[in-house]
Design a protein around this motif. Structure first.
Motif, PDB file in Angstrom:
ATOM      1  N   LEU A  63       0.824  -1.210   0.000  1.00  0.00           N
ATOM      2  CA  LEU A  63       0.000   0.000   0.000  1.00  0.00           C
ATOM      3  C   LEU A  63       0.857   1.259   0.000  1.00  0.00           C
ATOM      4  O   LEU A  63       0.664   2.140  -0.836  1.00  0.00           O
ATOM      5  CB  LEU A  63      -0.914   0.013   1.227  1.00  0.00           C
ATOM      6  N   VAL A  64       1.821   1.346   0.934  1.00  0.00           N
ATOM      7  CA  VAL A  64       2.559   2.600   1.088  1.00  0.00           C
ATOM      8  C   VAL A  64       3.537   2.840  -0.059  1.00  0.00           C
ATOM      9  O   VAL A  64       3.961   3.977  -0.286  1.00  0.00           O
ATOM     10  CB  VAL A  64       3.286   2.675   2.447  1.00  0.00           C
ATOM     11  N   THR A  65       3.890   1.788  -0.797  1.00  0.00           N
ATOM     12  CA  THR A  65       4.706   1.968  -2.001  1.00  0.00           C
ATOM     13  C   THR A  65       3.825   2.052  -3.253  1.00  0.00           C
ATOM     14  O   THR A  65       4.350   2.142  -4.360  1.00  0.00           O
ATOM     15  CB  THR A  65       5.708   0.816  -2.177  1.00  0.00           C
ATOM     16  N   GLN A  66       2.519   2.008  -3.053  1.00  0.00           N
ATOM     17  CA  GLN A  66       1.520   2.130  -4.121  1.00  0.00           C
ATOM     18  C   GLN A  66       1.708   1.069  -5.200  1.00  0.00           C
ATOM     19  O   GLN A  66       1.551   1.318  -6.388  1.00  0.00           O
ATOM     20  CB  GLN A  66       1.529   3.539  -4.715  1.00  0.00           C
ATOM     21  N   ARG A  67       1.967  -0.150  -4.758  1.00  0.00           N
ATOM     22  CA  ARG A  67       2.069  -1.271  -5.684  1.00  0.00           C
ATOM     23  C   ARG A  67       0.793  -2.105  -5.734  1.00  0.00           C
ATOM     24  O   ARG A  67       0.693  -3.012  -6.547  1.00  0.00           O
ATOM     25  CB  ARG A  67       3.256  -2.156  -5.310  1.00  0.00           C
ATOM     26  N   ARG A  68      -0.168  -1.793  -4.900  1.00  0.00           N
ATOM     27  CA  ARG A  68      -1.489  -2.416  -4.960  1.00  0.00           C
ATOM     28  C   ARG A  68      -2.529  -1.396  -4.502  1.00  0.00           C
ATOM     29  O   ARG A  68      -2.247  -0.525  -3.674  1.00  0.00           O
ATOM     30  CB  ARG A  68      -1.587  -3.655  -4.062  1.00  0.00           C
ATOM     31  N   HIS A  69      -3.729  -1.534  -5.036  1.00  0.00           N
ATOM     32  CA  HIS A  69      -4.845  -0.701  -4.608  1.00  0.00           C
ATOM     33  C   HIS A  69      -5.351  -1.198  -3.259  1.00  0.00           C
ATOM     34  O   HIS A  69      -5.318  -2.403  -2.967  1.00  0.00           O
ATOM     35  CB  HIS A  69      -5.969  -0.786  -5.647  1.00  0.00           C
ATOM     36  N   ARG A  70      -5.814  -0.292  -2.446  1.00  0.00           N
ATOM     37  CA  ARG A  70      -6.237  -0.658  -1.087  1.00  0.00           C
ATOM     38  C   ARG A  70      -7.321  -1.723  -1.083  1.00  0.00           C
ATOM     39  O   ARG A  70      -7.367  -2.558  -0.171  1.00  0.00           O
ATOM     40  CB  ARG A  70      -6.715   0.572  -0.319  1.00  0.00           C
ATOM     41  N   THR A  71      -8.188  -1.741  -2.102  1.00  0.00           N
ATOM     42  CA  THR A  71      -9.264  -2.728  -2.121  1.00  0.00           C
ATOM     43  C   THR A  71      -8.772  -4.127  -2.441  1.00  0.00           C
ATOM     44  O   THR A  71      -9.517  -5.102  -2.265  1.00  0.00           O
ATOM     45  CB  THR A  71     -10.354  -2.324  -3.127  1.00  0.00           C
ATOM     46  N   ASP A  72      -7.544  -4.255  -2.901  1.00  0.00           N
ATOM     47  CA  ASP A  72      -6.973  -5.568  -3.187  1.00  0.00           C
ATOM     48  C   ASP A  72      -6.130  -6.090  -2.030  1.00  0.00           C
ATOM     49  O   ASP A  72      -5.452  -7.115  -2.176  1.00  0.00           O
ATOM     50  CB  ASP A  72      -6.114  -5.500  -4.451  1.00  0.00           C
ATOM     51  N   LEU A  73      -6.163  -5.401  -0.899  1.00  0.00           N
ATOM     52  CA  LEU A  73      -5.326  -5.748   0.230  1.00  0.00           C
ATOM     53  C   LEU A  73      -6.174  -6.080   1.456  1.00  0.00           C
ATOM     54  O   LEU A  73      -7.273  -5.552   1.622  1.00  0.00           O
ATOM     55  CB  LEU A  73      -4.382  -4.585   0.559  1.00  0.00           C
ATOM     56  N   ALA A  74      -5.616  -6.906   2.319  1.00  0.00           N
ATOM     57  CA  ALA A  74      -6.328  -7.331   3.528  1.00  0.00           C
ATOM     58  C   ALA A  74      -6.002  -6.404   4.682  1.00  0.00           C
ATOM     59  O   ALA A  74      -5.590  -6.839   5.766  1.00  0.00           O
ATOM     60  CB  ALA A  74      -5.959  -8.769   3.868  1.00  0.00           C
ATOM     61  N   LEU A  75      -6.193  -5.121   4.453  1.00  0.00           N
ATOM     62  CA  LEU A  75      -5.967  -4.120   5.484  1.00  0.00           C
ATOM     63  C   LEU A  75      -7.294  -3.587   5.984  1.00  0.00           C
ATOM     64  O   LEU A  75      -8.207  -3.328   5.189  1.00  0.00           O
ATOM     65  CB  LEU A  75      -5.129  -2.959   4.943  1.00  0.00           C
ATOM     66  N   THR A  76      -7.395  -3.404   7.284  1.00  0.00           N
ATOM     67  CA  THR A  76      -8.600  -2.868   7.898  1.00  0.00           C
ATOM     68  C   THR A  76      -8.273  -1.531   8.547  1.00  0.00           C
ATOM     69  O   THR A  76      -7.278  -1.410   9.269  1.00  0.00           O
ATOM     70  CB  THR A  76      -9.141  -3.830   8.969  1.00  0.00           C
ATOM     71  N   ALA A  77      -9.098  -0.527   8.268  1.00  0.00           N
ATOM     72  CA  ALA A  77      -8.928   0.799   8.866  1.00  0.00           C
ATOM     73  C   ALA A  77     -10.109   1.094   9.773  1.00  0.00           C
ATOM     74  O   ALA A  77     -11.265   0.852   9.400  1.00  0.00           O
ATOM     75  CB  ALA A  77      -8.822   1.870   7.786  1.00  0.00           C
ATOM     76  N   GLN A  78      -9.828   1.623  10.937  1.00  0.00           N
ATOM     77  CA  GLN A  78     -10.846   2.062  11.882  1.00  0.00           C
ATOM     78  C   GLN A  78     -10.593   3.530  12.201  1.00  0.00           C
ATOM     79  O   GLN A  78      -9.478   3.900  12.572  1.00  0.00           O
ATOM     80  CB  GLN A  78     -10.807   1.229  13.168  1.00  0.00           C
ATOM     81  N   GLY A  79     -11.642   4.344  12.063  1.00  0.00           N
ATOM     82  CA  GLY A  79     -11.507   5.767  12.346  1.00  0.00           C
ATOM     83  C   GLY A  79     -11.284   6.556  11.076  1.00  0.00           C
ATOM     84  O   GLY A  79     -10.739   6.050  10.089  1.00  0.00           O
ATOM     85  N   PRO A  80     -11.698   7.829  11.070  1.00  0.00           N
ATOM     86  CA  PRO A  80     -11.649   8.636   9.848  1.00  0.00           C
ATOM     87  C   PRO A  80     -10.239   8.901   9.338  1.00  0.00           C
ATOM     88  O   PRO A  80     -10.003   8.918   8.130  1.00  0.00           O
ATOM     89  CB  PRO A  80     -12.358   9.930  10.250  1.00  0.00           C
ATOM     90  N   VAL A  81      -9.295   9.143  10.241  1.00  0.00           N
ATOM     91  CA  VAL A  81      -7.924   9.421   9.797  1.00  0.00           C
ATOM     92  C   VAL A  81      -7.312   8.179   9.163  1.00  0.00           C
ATOM     93  O   VAL A  81      -6.714   8.236   8.080  1.00  0.00           O
ATOM     94  CB  VAL A  81      -7.057   9.923  10.960  1.00  0.00           C
ATOM     95  N   ALA A  82      -7.455   7.043   9.821  1.00  0.00           N
ATOM     96  CA  ALA A  82      -6.904   5.798   9.284  1.00  0.00           C
ATOM     97  C   ALA A  82      -7.540   5.457   7.942  1.00  0.00           C
ATOM     98  O   ALA A  82      -6.854   5.025   7.008  1.00  0.00           O
ATOM     99  CB  ALA A  82      -7.121   4.664  10.278  1.00  0.00           C
ATOM    100  N   THR A  83      -8.843   5.669   7.830  1.00  0.00           N
ATOM    101  CA  THR A  83      -9.541   5.351   6.586  1.00  0.00           C
ATOM    102  C   THR A  83      -9.047   6.233   5.438  1.00  0.00           C
ATOM    103  O   THR A  83      -8.794   5.755   4.329  1.00  0.00           O
ATOM    104  CB  THR A  83     -11.058   5.529   6.779  1.00  0.00           C
ATOM    105  N   GLU A  84      -8.891   7.528   5.702  1.00  0.00           N
ATOM    106  CA  GLU A  84      -8.413   8.432   4.660  1.00  0.00           C
ATOM    107  C   GLU A  84      -6.959   8.144   4.306  1.00  0.00           C
ATOM    108  O   GLU A  84      -6.553   8.262   3.140  1.00  0.00           O
ATOM    109  CB  GLU A  84      -8.571   9.881   5.114  1.00  0.00           C
ATOM    110  N   TRP A  85      -6.175   7.772   5.305  1.00  0.00           N
ATOM    111  CA  TRP A  85      -4.758   7.498   5.070  1.00  0.00           C
ATOM    112  C   TRP A  85      -4.566   6.409   4.016  1.00  0.00           C
ATOM    113  O   TRP A  85      -3.661   6.499   3.179  1.00  0.00           O
ATOM    114  CB  TRP A  85      -4.104   7.103   6.386  1.00  0.00           C
ATOM    115  N   LEU A  86      -5.410   5.392   4.030  1.00  0.00           N
ATOM    116  CA  LEU A  86      -5.246   4.311   3.064  1.00  0.00           C
ATOM    117  C   LEU A  86      -5.419   4.791   1.627  1.00  0.00           C
ATOM    118  O   LEU A  86      -4.978   4.118   0.695  1.00  0.00           O
ATOM    119  CB  LEU A  86      -6.230   3.177   3.357  1.00  0.00           C
ATOM    120  N   ASP A  87      -6.032   5.950   1.439  1.00  0.00           N
ATOM    121  CA  ASP A  87      -6.175   6.514   0.090  1.00  0.00           C
ATOM    122  C   ASP A  87      -4.989   7.368  -0.330  1.00  0.00           C
ATOM    123  O   ASP A  87      -4.793   7.604  -1.528  1.00  0.00           O
ATOM    124  CB  ASP A  87      -7.449   7.373   0.008  1.00  0.00           C
ATOM    125  N   VAL A  88      -4.212   7.863   0.618  1.00  0.00           N
ATOM    126  CA  VAL A  88      -3.143   8.815   0.289  1.00  0.00           C
ATOM    127  C   VAL A  88      -1.765   8.340   0.737  1.00  0.00           C
ATOM    128  O   VAL A  88      -0.789   9.067   0.558  1.00  0.00           O
ATOM    129  CB  VAL A  88      -3.435  10.205   0.903  1.00  0.00           C
TER     130      VAL A  88
END
Length: 269
Positions: free
Chosen positions: A217-242
């Motif tokens: 994710l952080v190297t932008q080699r996969r889209h967040r929807t293709d990864l088994a990552l879970t975000a809780q809270g607004p900051v964490a959720t937005e972070w997965l997009d940026v």
């Protein structure tokens, strides 16, 4: 304090692992397109060789490094560097090997406390080594994808995961979004077992999942929807997009569904 010698050993091992993948490839495979548009396998190795070269200039000849960067628009650095260093496979491999060895030796000699001028920032030697490891792994992922190869995750991912966490604010700033004030807790399942954790244990915003997925994710080699990552809270959720662990303008990222969309070129943090 980071152990520079241990970091250099991990960088050498990551580089050697990728070297084994490309050594002996038929010439046609060097011209195979990778997920980064317009970049072949040869471009990916040439980019690593070029970045090692300019990093060595930054360490040993900072004035020449600054002058070189001033001649090229920032958004063109990665493309022009890859083209400049792209040559026949045997020569490209020899140059990459010699360049990464020279850089490692130079970084090992940098006095403690020194900050090295880099692209838009100044870095400690350990940070530069971590960035080189991150780039080697990320561009190695592009090559593995192009060749339809898989690779097992290793404990070396801990450096990329830590960098990904430390660059949380950078990701928001790069995309022109307000810097978050709420802390984020990251808990990652390590490849060898156990958990790698970053941030306050009681933070309401949390990201959890496999360490490999977080690094993708952080190297932008996969889209967040293709990864088994879970975000809780607004900051964490937005972070997965940026999330963006590398310097430079916002990356195009990868399209959802298989990770072979627009892609990312130079990861030059």
């Amino acid at each position: 304090m980071a152990d520079l010698a241990a970091l250099l050993t991990d960088l050498a091992e990551e580089s050697a692992a990728l070297d084994r993948v490309v050594t002996g490839l038929p010439e046609a495979a060097w011209g195979r397109e990778t997920p980064s548009p317009g970049w072949t396998v040869a471009h990916q190795i040439a980019h690593l060789a070029w970045t090692d070269h300019v990093a060595l200039l930054a360490v040993t000849r900072p004035e020449e490094f600054a002058a070189r960067l001033a001649r090229v628009r920032p958004e063109r650095l990665a493309d022009e560097g890859a083209e400049e260093f792209r040559t026949a496979p045997a020569a490209l491999l020899d140059g990459w090997r010699a360049g990464r060895t020279a850089l490692a030796e130079a970084l090992a000699r940098v006095p403690e406390g020194t900050r090295i001028g880099w692209i838009g920032t100044r870095m400690a030697p350990a940070s530069m080594v971590t960035a080189r490891l991150m780039e080697t792994w990320a561009h190695g992922q592009d090559i593995h994808d192009a060749l339809s190869l898989t690779r097992p995750p290793t404990a070396r991912l801990r450096h990329i995961a830590h960098l990904g966490f430390r660059t949380l604010g950078h990701g928001f700033a790069t995309y022109g979004r307000p810097l978050p004030t709420a802390p984020v807790r990251v808990e990652l399942a390590a490849p060898e077992g156990g958990t790698w954790s970053y941030g306050p244990a009681d933070a309401a915003n949390r990201v959890t999942g496999p360490a490999l997925d977080f690094c993708l994710l952080v190297t932008q080699r996969r889209h967040r929807t293709d990864l088994a990552l879970t975000a809780q809270g607004p900051v964490a959720t937005e972070w997965l997009d940026v999330a963006q662990a590398f310097a430079g303008p916002p990356g195009a990222g990868r399209a959802a569904g298989g990770g072979t969309g627009p892609g990312v070129r130079g990861a030059a943090d």
